[in-house]
Design a protein around this motif. Structure first.
Motif, short mmCIF file in Angstrom:
data_model
loop_
_atom_site.label_atom_id
_atom_site.label_comp_id
_atom_site.label_asym_id
_atom_site.label_seq_id
_atom_site.Cartn_x
_atom_site.Cartn_y
_atom_site.Cartn_z
N VAL A 161 0.70 -1.29 -0.49
CA VAL A 161 -0.26 -0.08 0.45
C VAL A 161 1.10 1.07 0.05
O VAL A 161 0.61 2.34 -0.62
CB VAL A 161 -1.21 0.35 1.08
N LEU A 173 -2.62 3.53 4.80
CA LEU A 173 -3.59 3.93 4.15
C LEU A 173 -4.66 5.32 5.18
O LEU A 173 -4.68 6.38 4.43
CB LEU A 173 -5.14 2.92 4.62
N LEU A 191 -7.54 0.82 -4.36
CA LEU A 191 -7.10 -0.36 -2.68
C LEU A 191 -8.40 -1.18 -2.93
O LEU A 191 -9.78 -0.17 -3.04
CB LEU A 191 -7.06 0.42 -1.67
#
Lengths: 338, 325
Positions: free
Chosen positions: B64, B94, B115
């Motif tokens: 991520v 995130l 995502l």
């Protein structure tokens, strides 16, 4: 007559593990297990048997999602394991955990885990409490090569080394994280180097030879008990797919055939016979007994009852705390009032 | 019109987006050669190569975080998180990074990434592989959140997400992948952020999203047989939240149920109930009722798992209770 040697015990343990896995796989295919996920440890039995035998009864451990064999080697009752994997009330976790979340505090099993690397730091905590409380117990984290690429492992190694905790990290390197071969997941596969870089005692050992695993594990575990935390990578081969339904299309039949030749059970069997410690008939009898034992666990799990629906609210918090009110009860209450 | 599954619609969306825009790359565990844990990216590596279907080690925060950096510097990454439960691992990248970068840096730069992940029950995958964690995302300012219920929406919402300037969390449902429907993917899609009335009705409104749309529709059919005419709204995106469509419906029907698979307390249904209560207070005949997942971890036993999330029966029972008074 077979001579009672550690190798014969290892053989028996490994055979029981494999037989358990074969039976649970069969139950899974027949729809008798809870859930879509089942990860077999066939091919990895020497890691389970060899390391477990180097541990003491009071030692603690955590495992990854492929941990049936380790738990069995640590003394689990296979019928309660099978019942848990089948999602039954008499299972180790009352049918709430299943294959990937099995645990038993009485045997020092702090829990299997479905998050890659999720259980690793717990052994740092178990090591901390062992040191502080003076229990003399060692804490061992079992995980796969997939977890070697998780950052949490390195935080854990660093803290264990820094605080000189009685902690051992055991990587069961079966060459695959799901469908990714280890050399596609990392540049350096000499994992012991990484551990040494943090100040851990470290070794890599061939997972085909259970005696070698046991010897290496004993040195590392004994060192940890004396205040030198350690790391052991057991190199083996995952005989089957990631999950039971995975046919491993990502690897060649030739590779698979070669990998399955690295069979720790066949290896131990040949060695027992070669050394005159046992003979084929006696080992066959062990195999037959293991199969009968594990077949009975399937019957036990199949006959066991599912947990009562209301039990889903139990154990969210400690005994004595109020259970969550069910959605249905709340709705009925609210609409009765308004 | 084509017969298409939710899974195939997602793959088509990725393929079309990648063909249309070289900057789109997919990065995640088993997304390349294996084709994704649930088969969504199967075959794409043959078309676009390993430079654009990037297999990663099992390193979720790294995946991520890499997508965040790539999005800030000229790529349009689709990071795949195999299970939404792994948000536990990646929440810093995130929520503290992707969601805040535009704001903290005074609007200099956005993080145009998607995502993709999947959640929900239905496969008895246990407490760490079955959750509905959309409330974590919805509660984080700076994140967009899409949760398609149909193949057509799976396609269009993913295509639309890949045109936006801010991070989008795109949560699929594991029990919907094999669901087949007849769809016209060439038809102009509903706008991003707009809810759709899946079934019109006069007596009550069910507001929901993702798999629960199908639970609501089946319940509405059963309720129709009992003489109750229930409207079903599919929110499609939770951020932005199309509250206008909800208000118009509830002001007409006078009764509202907020339906979500996620845990009840402080969940999406709670937010919906609060919004409806505030906005529609004068029109409501009944309290807004939340039907949601129980406030418990998801148990592995199939019987317990099924009992831990809203069922068609519970929705029918609740609406019958409301509408029979």
């Amino acid at each position: 007559m077979p001579i009672n040697t550690p190798l014969l015990d290892f053989y028996r343990t490994m055979r029981r593990i494999r037989s358990f896995e074969e039976h649970v796989a069969d139950l899974y295919v027949r729809g008798g297990t809870a859930g879509s996920m089942l990860h077999l440890s066939i091919g990895e039995e020497a890691a389970a048997a060899g390391v477990s035998a180097a541990m003491k009864p009071e030692d603690r451990f955590t495992t990854h999602h492929r941990g049936h064999g380790i738990f069995l080697a640590r003394g689990a009752a296979p019928d309660r394991m099978m019942a848990e994997i089948a999602g039954k009330e008499v299972g180790y976790c009352r049918g709430k955990g299943g294959s990937m979340h099995i645990a038993d505090m009485a045997l020092g099993h702090l829990g299997a885990n479905a998050i890659v690397g999720g259980g690793i730091p717990h052994v740092v905590g178990a090591g901390l409490s062992a040191k502080r409380l003076g229990t003399g117990a060692v804490a061992v984290a079992f995980f796969g090569d997939g977890a070697m690429q998780q950052g949490l492992l390195y935080e854990s190694m660093n803290m264990a080394a820094l605080w000189e905790l009685p902690v051992v990290f055991v990587c069961v390197n079966n060459q695959y994280g799901m469908a990714t071969r280890i050399d596609h997941a990392t540049k350096v596969t000499a994992f012991d180097q990484r551990a040494r870089a943090f100040g851990l005692a470290a070794a890599m050992v061939d997972g085909e030879d259970v005696e070698a695993v046991h010897a290496a594990a004993s040195e590392i575990v004994d060192g940890a008990r004396a205040g030198q935390p350690g790391y052991l990578a057991v190199t083996c081969y995952r005989f089957f797919g990631h999950g039971r339904m995975d046919k491993s299309p990502y690897r060649s039949p030739e590779e698979e055939a070669a990998g399955r030749k690295r069979d720790p059970i066949a290896f131990a069997r040949a060695r027992l016979i070669e050394r005159g410690l046992s003979e084929a008939a006696a080992l066959d009898a062990i195999d037959t007994a293991a199969r009968a034992e594990m077949a009975a666990t399937v019957d036990f799990a199949t006959a066991a009852t599912a947990p009562a629906l209301a039990s889903m609210f139990r154990d969210v918090f400690a005994v004595g705390e109020p259970e969550p009110e069910s959605v249905r009860t709340r709705i009925a209450r609210v609409l009765a009032r308004s | 019109m084509v017969e298409i599954t939710y899974r195939d619609a997602l793959r088509d969306a990725l393929r079309d987006a990648m063909a249309a825009d070289d900057r789109v790359v997919v990065i995640g565990e088993e997304v390349g050669a294996y084709g994704g844990a649930y088969g969504v990216t199967k075959g794409l590596i043959e078309e676009f190569g390993p430079e654009r279907l990037i297999d990663t080690p099992i390193s979720e925060p790294g995946i991520v975080g890499t997508a965040v950096g790539a999005a800030m510097t000229g790529l349009r990454p689709v990071a795949e998180l195999m299970y939404v439960d792994f948000l536990g691992l990646v929440m810093d990248q995130l929520a503290n990074q992707a969601a805040k970068i535009r704001y903290m840096f005074g609007g200099q730069i956005g993080v145009p990434m998607v995502l993709r992940t999947q959640g929900g029950t239905g496969r008895s995958a246990g407490a760490q592989h079955s959750q509905s964690l959309e409330a974590w995302v919805m509660h984080t300012p700076g994140l967009r959140l899409a949760m398609p219920a149909t193949a057509e929406d799976a396609y269009h919402l993913l295509r639309q997400a890949l045109t936006l300037s801010d991070p989008v969390v795109f949560i699929e449902h594991k029990a919907l992948y094999a669901r087949k429907e007849t769809a016209d993917l060439t038809r102009a899609p509903a706008p991003w952020g707009k809810a759709i009335v899946r079934r019109p009705g006069r007596d009550a409104t069910i507001v929901t999203y993702s798999r629960m749309v199908h639970v609501a529709l089946e319940a509405a059919n059963r309720l129709a047989a009992l003489g109750h005419d229930v409207e079903v709204i599919d929110l499609r995106t939770l951020a932005p939240l199309d509250i206008e469509t909800v208000i118009a419906s509830v002001n007409r029907t006078g009764r509202a149920v907020a339906l979500s698979e996620g845990p009840l307390t402080a969940g999406v249904a709670a937010e919906l109930a609060a919004r409806i209560s505030e906005e529609c207070f004068d029109y409501l005949e009944d309290p807004v009722i939340r039907i949601a997942g129980e406030d418990i971890p998801i148990p592995v036993s199939p019987e317990l798992e099924a009992g831990s999330v809203p069922s068609v029966e519970l929705v029918v029972e609740t609406l019958t209770r409301m509408l029979s008074r």
